[in-house]
Design a protein around this motif. Structure first.
Motif, PDB file in Angstrom:
ATOM      1  N   ARG A 101       0.868  -1.186   0.000  1.00 30.11           N
ATOM      2  CA  ARG A 101       0.000   0.000   0.000  1.00 30.11           C
ATOM      3  C   ARG A 101       0.897   1.225   0.000  1.00 30.11           C
ATOM      4  NH1 ARG A 101      -2.445   4.089   2.852  1.00 30.11           N
ATOM      5  NH2 ARG A 101      -1.270   3.661   4.764  1.00 30.11           N
ATOM      6  N   THR A 102       0.804   2.010  -1.057  1.00 30.38           N
ATOM      7  CA  THR A 102       1.614   3.213  -1.134  1.00 30.38           C
ATOM      8  C   THR A 102       0.985   4.322  -0.294  1.00 30.38           C
ATOM      9  OG1 THR A 102       0.455   3.936  -3.132  1.00 30.38           O
ATOM     10  CG2 THR A 102       2.475   2.638  -3.425  1.00 30.38           C
ATOM     11  N   PRO A 103       1.771   5.262   0.202  1.00 31.77           N
ATOM     12  CA  PRO A 103       1.207   6.378   0.972  1.00 31.77           C
ATOM     13  C   PRO A 103       0.225   7.187   0.138  1.00 31.77           C
ATOM     14  CG  PRO A 103       3.597   6.274   1.246  1.00 31.77           C
ATOM     15  CD  PRO A 103       3.247   5.324   0.141  1.00 31.77           C
ATOM     16  N   THR A 104      -0.821   7.668   0.782  1.00 29.48           N
ATOM     17  CA  THR A 104      -1.771   8.559   0.120  1.00 29.48           C
ATOM     18  C   THR A 104      -1.158   9.955  -0.015  1.00 29.48           C
ATOM     19  OG1 THR A 104      -2.795   9.257   2.196  1.00 29.48           O
ATOM     20  CG2 THR A 104      -3.677   7.266   1.137  1.00 29.48           C
ATOM     21  N   PHE A 105      -1.839  10.825  -0.766  1.00 27.74           N
ATOM     22  CA  PHE A 105      -1.358  12.194  -0.902  1.00 27.74           C
ATOM     23  C   PHE A 105      -1.139  12.844   0.464  1.00 27.74           C
ATOM     24  CE2 PHE A 105      -3.522  12.217  -5.218  1.00 27.74           C
ATOM     25  CZ  PHE A 105      -2.331  12.167  -5.916  1.00 27.74           C
ATOM     26  N   ARG A 106      -2.105  12.686   1.365  1.00 29.48           N
ATOM     27  CA  ARG A 106      -2.006  13.313   2.684  1.00 29.48           C
ATOM     28  C   ARG A 106      -0.872  12.709   3.503  1.00 29.48           C
ATOM     29  NH1 ARG A 106      -2.486  16.838   4.798  1.00 29.48           N
ATOM     30  NH2 ARG A 106      -3.915  16.708   6.546  1.00 29.48           N
ATOM     31  N   GLU A 107      -0.556  11.447   3.253  1.00 30.64           N
ATOM     32  CA  GLU A 107       0.466  10.786   4.067  1.00 30.64           C
ATOM     33  C   GLU A 107       1.891  11.167   3.664  1.00 30.64           C
ATOM     34  OE1 GLU A 107      -1.877   6.733   5.474  1.00 30.64           O
ATOM     35  OE2 GLU A 107      -0.759   6.737   3.585  1.00 30.64           O
ATOM     36  N   TYR A 108       2.088  11.680   2.462  1.00 39.38           N
ATOM     37  CA  TYR A 108       3.451  12.106   2.120  1.00 39.38           C
ATOM     38  C   TYR A 108       3.551  13.550   1.646  1.00 39.38           C
ATOM     39  CZ  TYR A 108       2.773  11.333  -2.992  1.00 39.38           C
ATOM     40  OH  TYR A 108       2.360  11.372  -4.303  1.00 39.38           O
ATOM     41  N   LEU A 109       2.401  14.255   1.620  1.00 37.73           N
ATOM     42  CA  LEU A 109       2.429  15.657   1.221  1.00 37.73           C
ATOM     43  C   LEU A 109       1.694  16.544   2.218  1.00 37.73           C
ATOM     44  CD1 LEU A 109       1.739  15.304  -2.619  1.00 37.73           C
ATOM     45  CD2 LEU A 109       3.930  15.782  -1.521  1.00 37.73           C
ATOM     46  N   LYS A 110       1.559  16.089   3.453  1.00 30.51           N
ATOM     47  CA  LYS A 110       0.847  16.865   4.464  1.00 30.51           C
ATOM     48  C   LYS A 110       1.598  18.152   4.784  1.00 30.51           C
ATOM     49  CE  LYS A 110      -0.730  16.733   9.271  1.00 30.51           C
ATOM     50  NZ  LYS A 110      -0.785  15.952  10.520  1.00 30.51           N
ATOM     51  N   VAL A 111       0.861  19.268   4.851  1.00 27.08           N
ATOM     52  CA  VAL A 111       1.438  20.549   5.252  1.00 27.08           C
ATOM     53  C   VAL A 111       1.585  20.551   6.768  1.00 27.08           C
ATOM     54  CG1 VAL A 111       1.123  23.042   5.300  1.00 27.08           C
ATOM     55  CG2 VAL A 111       0.433  21.742   3.278  1.00 27.08           C
ATOM     56  N   LEU A 112       2.804  20.810   7.253  1.00 28.30           N
ATOM     57  CA  LEU A 112       3.092  20.746   8.684  1.00 28.30           C
ATOM     58  C   LEU A 112       3.305  22.133   9.263  1.00 28.30           C
ATOM     59  CD1 LEU A 112       5.646  17.777   8.745  1.00 28.30           C
ATOM     60  CD2 LEU A 112       3.174  17.685   9.146  1.00 28.30           C
ATOM     61  N   ASP A 113       2.881  22.298  10.517  1.00 27.46           N
ATOM     62  CA  ASP A 113       3.210  23.504  11.265  1.00 27.46           C
ATOM     63  C   ASP A 113       4.629  23.369  11.814  1.00 27.46           C
ATOM     64  OD1 ASP A 113       0.709  24.631  10.850  1.00 27.46           O
ATOM     65  OD2 ASP A 113      -0.140  23.717  12.657  1.00 27.46           O
ATOM     66  N   GLY A 114       5.359  24.464  11.867  1.00 26.53           N
ATOM     67  CA  GLY A 114       6.726  24.420  12.360  1.00 26.53           C
ATOM     68  C   GLY A 114       7.717  24.269  11.227  1.00 26.53           C
ATOM     69  N   SER A 115       8.980  24.078  11.601  1.00 28.50           N
ATOM     70  CA  SER A 115      10.066  24.044  10.623  1.00 28.50           C
ATOM     71  C   SER A 115      10.472  22.631  10.207  1.00 28.50           C
ATOM     72  CB  SER A 115      11.295  24.768  11.194  1.00 28.50           C
ATOM     73  OG  SER A 115      11.722  24.140  12.405  1.00 28.50           O
ATOM     74  N   PHE A 116       9.894  21.617  10.823  1.00 27.88           N
ATOM     75  CA  PHE A 116      10.307  20.245  10.536  1.00 27.88           C
ATOM     76  C   PHE A 116       9.865  19.830   9.134  1.00 27.88           C
ATOM     77  CE2 PHE A 116       9.319  15.644  10.633  1.00 27.88           C
ATOM     78  CZ  PHE A 116      10.597  15.162  10.862  1.00 27.88           C
ATOM     79  N   VAL A 117      10.778  19.231   8.378  1.00 24.66           N
ATOM     80  CA  VAL A 117      10.473  18.694   7.058  1.00 24.66           C
ATOM     81  C   VAL A 117      10.427  17.172   7.166  1.00 24.66           C
ATOM     82  CG1 VAL A 117      11.198  18.508   4.660  1.00 24.66           C
ATOM     83  CG2 VAL A 117      11.592  20.643   5.921  1.00 24.66           C
ATOM     84  N   ALA A 118       9.260  16.597   6.942  1.00 27.92           N
ATOM     85  CA  ALA A 118       9.081  15.157   7.154  1.00 27.92           C
ATOM     86  C   ALA A 118       9.645  14.361   5.989  1.00 27.92           C
ATOM     87  CB  ALA A 118       7.604  14.835   7.330  1.00 27.92           C
ATOM     88  N   PRO A 119      10.325  13.246   6.269  1.00 28.15           N
ATOM     89  CA  PRO A 119      10.755  12.358   5.182  1.00 28.15           C
ATOM     90  C   PRO A 119       9.551  11.648   4.580  1.00 28.15           C
ATOM     91  CG  PRO A 119      11.197  11.353   7.310  1.00 28.15           C
ATOM     92  CD  PRO A 119      10.714  12.743   7.596  1.00 28.15           C
ATOM     93  N   VAL A 120       9.662  11.255   3.320  1.00 31.77           N
ATOM     94  CA  VAL A 120       8.567  10.549   2.643  1.00 31.77           C
ATOM     95  C   VAL A 120       8.522   9.111   3.143  1.00 31.77           C
ATOM     96  CG1 VAL A 120       7.668   9.773   0.427  1.00 31.77           C
ATOM     97  CG2 VAL A 120       8.742  12.022   0.617  1.00 31.77           C
ATOM     98  N   ALA A 121       7.357   8.685   3.550  1.00 32.96           N
ATOM     99  CA  ALA A 121       7.200   7.315   4.053  1.00 32.96           C
ATOM    100  C   ALA A 121       7.310   6.305   2.916  1.00 32.96           C
ATOM    101  CB  ALA A 121       5.846   7.165   4.749  1.00 32.96           C
ATOM    102  N   ASP A 122       7.806   5.106   3.239  1.00 38.42           N
ATOM    103  CA  ASP A 122       7.879   4.015   2.275  1.00 38.42           C
ATOM    104  C   ASP A 122       6.523   3.308   2.179  1.00 38.42           C
ATOM    105  OD1 ASP A 122      10.614   4.397   1.763  1.00 38.42           O
ATOM    106  OD2 ASP A 122      11.155   3.243   3.552  1.00 38.42           O
ATOM    107  N   PRO A 123       6.259   2.594   1.097  1.00 40.58           N
ATOM    108  CA  PRO A 123       5.015   1.807   1.015  1.00 40.58           C
ATOM    109  C   PRO A 123       4.968   0.728   2.089  1.00 40.58           C
ATOM    110  CG  PRO A 123       6.009   2.073  -1.158  1.00 40.58           C
ATOM    111  CD  PRO A 123       7.024   2.552  -0.168  1.00 40.58           C
ATOM    112  N   GLU A 124       3.763   0.440   2.559  1.00 42.57           N
ATOM    113  CA  GLU A 124       3.576  -0.684   3.475  1.00 42.57           C
ATOM    114  C   GLU A 124       3.707  -1.997   2.706  1.00 42.57           C
ATOM    115  OE1 GLU A 124       0.360   1.442   6.514  1.00 42.57           O
ATOM    116  OE2 GLU A 124      -0.295  -0.088   5.099  1.00 42.57           O
TER     117      GLU A 124
END
Length: 331
Positions: free
Chosen positions: A112-135
């Motif tokens: 199962r590949t990440p959904t749009f929200r799971e790898y493109l979510k807009v975050l508050d703060g300065s942290f840049v999230a890494p892209v999750a791998d498929p399940e």
């Protein structure tokens, strides 16, 4: 795809192309604390115009060992624009000792590949999230079906192992939550029971009950052993009565047990039951209708996965009346 038939084999080959385009992911947030607070608008995605092309090729062979037993073998290759290529397979053994009984044993893998929200979510703060791998999923199922003249009952036992399970976790600065992969395997064991019956010729019912036990130490360490957003018990009941040859009416009940979350907002979902009523029929060969009330008793249910907290479920969040008319002219 196409199929070839020869002797005791049914061979199927298929090709799939999927085009993904992010749309309708904008939000409008209005505050009720005063007129001086402006309305917020924006996109829920860091790349609102993203487009993906995904391709898949699959092959399946159904091999009839004898009149009572067959084996299904399947292979699938996926090529995702954002998440690379993946190969999966499955095998199923089906045995029917008589016309009333069916046994099925299945083992397979999937992703199962990440959904749009799971790898493109807009975050508050300065942290840049890494892209999750498929399940990555490994699944083993054992199912049994027994049929009577007016009823069927099936029982399915399953064991799933999910590597790189995608879940939410707080950002290091504590400003928001992002989606990441679990470091440990998520084990999911459960049973599903389904009963369908026609009590009388025009009255049909359907009852299903499921139990799920999910466990992964690095996900459940802060939730008293409960996997976030998943209910241990789910059930559904549906009854439909055809009061004439072209018209029917019915109701359904959907039940979920408690679901927990991992954020700091008090929006865990208590156990709930949603009741729906519906009906429909045909006025003529060209005109049909339907009507219903979803969430009849206006049950409010928190959605523990909602990004902004204290939001109700987006599905049947409140009582809804609906009616449908469909005209199908003969051309």
């Amino acid at each position: 795809g196409f199929k070839r038939l020869f002797e005791n084999h049914v061979l199927a080959l298929g090709f799939n192309w999927q085009y993904e385009h992010a749309k309708d992911m904008d939000f409008i947030r209005t505050y009720s604390r005063g007129n001086l607070i402006p309305t917020e608008t924006g996109s829920l995605l860091s790349d609102p115009d993203i487009q993906n092309n995904n391709f898949a090729v699959f092959l399946q062979d159904v091999w009839e060992l004898n009149k009572k037993t067959n084996i299904t073998l399947g292979l699938r290759y996926d090529d995702f624009e954002q998440f690379g290529d993946h190969f999966n397979y499955r095998a199923a053994l089906v045995h029917m000792p008589d016309t009333q009984q069916t046994w099925k044993l299945l083992y397979g893998t999937a992703i199962r590949t990440p959904t749009f929200r799971e790898y493109l979510k807009v975050l508050d703060g300065s942290f840049v999230a890494p892209v999750a791998d498929p399940e990555k999923l490994k699944s083993l199922e054992l199912a049994y079906l027994y049929s009577w003249q007016r009823a069927d009952i099936s029982v399915t036992l399953f064991h799933n192992e999910i590597d790189d399970f995608i879940h939410e976790t707080p950002t290091p600065d504590g400003e928001d939550e992002y989606f990441t992969n679990s470091e440990e395997t998520l084990d999911m064991n459960g049973v599903d029971v389904l009963l369908t019956a026609s009590i009388i010729e025009d009255l049909a019912m359907r009852l299903n009950v499921s139990y799920l036990d999910a466990d992964s130490t690095d996900i459940t360490e802060n939730t008293d052993g409960d996997t976030p957003y998943l209910a241990s018990w789910t059930a559904g009941f549906n009854m439909n009565y055809a009061y004439s040859s072209n018209h029917d009416a019915g109701f359904s009940i959907i039940y979920n047990s408690h679901r927990c979350d991992t954020n700091d907002v008090n929006d865990e979902s208590d156990a709930f039951a949603i009741v729906n009523i519906f009906g429909g029929g045909e006025v003529s060969s060209q005109l049909s209708y339907g009507y219903g009330i979803d969430n009849l008793f206006d049950k409010k249910v928190f959605d523990p996965a909602a990004d902004f907290g204290t939001f109700h479920n987006t599905e049947r969040s409140e009582r809804e009346f609906w009616i449908r008319l469909q005209w199908s002219p003969t051309l």
